[in-house]
Design a protein around this motif. Structure first.
Motif, PDB file in Angstrom:
ATOM      1  N   MET A   1       1.110  -1.266  -0.488  1.00 28.60           N
ATOM      2  CA  MET A   1       0.164   0.348  -0.044  1.00 28.60           C
ATOM      3  C   MET A   1       0.913   1.278  -0.350  1.00 28.60           C
ATOM      4  O   MET A   1       2.145   1.136   0.430  1.00 28.60           O
ATOM      5  N   LYS A   2       0.392   2.633  -0.213  1.00 29.92           N
ATOM      6  CA  LYS A   2       1.110   3.570  -0.055  1.00 29.92           C
ATOM      7  C   LYS A   2       0.637   4.178   0.419  1.00 29.92           C
ATOM      8  O   LYS A   2      -0.281   3.848   1.404  1.00 29.92           O
TER       9      LYS A   2
ATOM     10  N   ASN B   1       9.006  15.266   6.717  1.00 29.58           N
ATOM     11  CA  ASN B   1       9.651  14.439   5.307  1.00 29.58           C
ATOM     12  C   ASN B   1       9.602  12.981   4.694  1.00 29.58           C
ATOM     13  O   ASN B   1      10.323  12.927   4.283  1.00 29.58           O
ATOM     14  N   ILE B   2       7.594  12.492   4.675  1.00 27.26           N
ATOM     15  CA  ILE B   2       7.585  11.574   4.081  1.00 27.26           C
ATOM     16  C   ILE B   2       5.914  11.615   3.408  1.00 27.26           C
ATOM     17  O   ILE B   2       5.652  12.123   3.149  1.00 27.26           O
ATOM     18  N   ASN B   3       6.693  11.292   1.875  1.00 22.66           N
ATOM     19  CA  ASN B   3       6.169  11.489   0.499  1.00 22.66           C
ATOM     20  C   ASN B   3       4.756  10.522   0.857  1.00 22.66           C
ATOM     21  O   ASN B   3       5.026   9.328   0.365  1.00 22.66           O
ATOM     22  N   PRO B   4       3.945  10.676   0.737  1.00 25.09           N
ATOM     23  CA  PRO B   4       2.743   9.878   0.916  1.00 25.09           C
ATOM     24  C   PRO B   4       1.930   9.335  -0.496  1.00 25.09           C
ATOM     25  O   PRO B   4       1.248   8.633  -0.877  1.00 25.09           O
TER      26      PRO B   4
ATOM     27  N   VAL C   1       5.762   6.130   9.895  1.00 23.93           N
ATOM     28  CA  VAL C   1       4.575   5.850   9.310  1.00 23.93           C
ATOM     29  C   VAL C   1       3.045   5.580  10.355  1.00 23.93           C
ATOM     30  O   VAL C   1       2.163   6.054  11.046  1.00 23.93           O
ATOM     31  N   GLN C   2       3.671   4.484  11.365  1.00 25.33           N
ATOM     32  CA  GLN C   2       2.942   3.759  11.982  1.00 25.33           C
ATOM     33  C   GLN C   2       2.185   4.370  13.319  1.00 25.33           C
ATOM     34  O   GLN C   2       1.028   4.685  13.661  1.00 25.33           O
ATOM     35  N   LEU C   3       4.161   5.215  13.491  1.00 23.81           N
ATOM     36  CA  LEU C   3       3.942   6.286  14.612  1.00 23.81           C
ATOM     37  C   LEU C   3       2.047   7.294  14.469  1.00 23.81           C
ATOM     38  O   LEU C   3       1.723   8.029  15.387  1.00 23.81           O
TER      39      LEU C   3
END
Lengths: 232, 130
Positions: free
Chosen positions: A89-90, A118-121, A136-138
């Protein structure tokens, strides 16, 4: 005051081994609590019992006055020690999934945090590093407006700068109605943020104190006291 | 001015000291509004409940006051700040003197050393200006 988490003589055995042994605890709303203890002391078992991933061998556990179940999951936001998200998944798809699943999910907050870290969705989870996946999980967990956050080792895999950001998020997210329980080994990083400390040892509670009580009584940091209590 | 917190002393007590210092040194001006508990807690990277406790204590001491709807403010009483400056100075000097006495310096030696170092500092300031 109504407690957000109550454990009464809670015991969980795996075969002959008691992972939690007659634990009684009360945690009030509006607290940031550190659940500390060496490996195998029962931290994750306690957190899993709160989420109904395990059921007690004996005793009782109550979340906001109710046994863990569908109703309590609405008010509990849980960060497991291991990731359970689908790799293909994205990031944006997972966020949409959470938005769909939890009524208290704040989409704007999630995107804001992604940007800050700085995380690209549009990246696929598969392509992210271990630390970024943990971030991401947090973000997913902290973007809910829950009453109880259960964070099992939330900062272990992320770099120190992101750690600071995460702790700031926890502080910024603070409200009188929500409680955060953090299990971790990285005590010195988080002790300034904690109200109360629960020390677990071989399935039993050896200490419940505030950070300032510990420092006042022992003249030591919580980290130093931990090293002393659990000296190998 | 950043928050410098040591790990072996109660956080609450250190927050009180640092807030006093910030007020005395003018980081927070007399009569001005203090940032919110949450902002202060974030800035110092501490638990909001701990920050709240420190602020309540400073309020009891009279250094801060709350206006019911608009938040917390620094006192306008300049005398109070002078008193606290005096208190901090005494604590610092006592601590320093204890160390010097432990090192075996006599009262006379301590005084002459202080005079000498003050003199050196003044010369350095002068040098850096010319």
């Amino acid at each position: 005051m109504n407690m957000i988490l109550e454990c009464k003589n809670l015991t969980k055995s795996y075969g002959k081994k008691k992972a939690l042994d007659n634990v009684s605890l009360n945690i009030a709303p509006g607290k940031i609590v550190g659940l500390l203890g060496p490996n195998g002391s029962g931290k994750s078992t306690l957190i899993k019992l709160c989420n109904e991933l395990l059921t007690p061998t004996s005793g009782e556990i109550l979340i906001g006055g109710k046994n863990p179940g569908i109703e309590t999951k609405k008010i509990v936001s849980y960060l497991p020690e291991r990731t359970y998200l689908n790799d293909w998944m994205k990031v944006s798809e997972i966020i949409y999934l959470f938005k769909d699943f939890y009524a208290d999910f704040d989409l704007e907050k999630a995107y804001d945090m992604l940007k800050r870290l700085n995380i690209n969705p549009t990246d696929k989870l598969k392509t992210l590093s271990k630390g970024t996946k943990e971030k991401v999980q947090l973000i997913l967990v902290m973007s809910r407006k829950a009453q109880l956050y259960l964070l099992d080792e939330p900062i272990g895999g992320v770099d120190p700068a992101a750690r600071d950001y995460i702790l700031n998020t926890i502080i910024g997210n603070y409200s009188e109605n929500s409680t955060v329980i953090i299990s971790t080994h990285l005590i010195s990083d988080i002790e300034k943020v904690l109200d109360d400390i629960i020390f677990l040892k071989e399935g039993q509670v050896v200490y419940t104190k505030t950070v300032d009580e510990i420092r006042d009584e022992t003249g030591k940091s919580v980290d130093a006291l931990f090293r002393e209590v659990f000296k190998c | 001015m950043s928050w410098d917190l040591k790990s072996d002393r109660p956080i609450y007590a250190q927050l009180i000291e640092q807030l006093e210092l910030k007020i005395c040194s003018g980081v927070y001006a007399l009569g001005s509004k203090l940032p919110s508990v949450r902002d202060l807690a974030e800035e110092a990277a501490v638990n909001p409940n701990t920050m709240q406790r420190a602020l309540v204590r400073l309020e009891e001491d009279g250094l801060l006051y709350t206006q019911r709807t608009s938040g917390r403010f620094i006192t306008e009483d300049a005398n109070m700040v002078i008193q606290i400056k005096d208190k901090i100075a005494r604590e610092q000097i006592r601590e320093f003197l204890e160390k010097m006495i432990n090192l075996g310096f006599s009262r006379k030696d301590i005084l002459s050393n202080i005079t000498k170092i003050l003199e050196e500092m003044r010369e350095n300031e002068y040098d850096s200006r010319v």
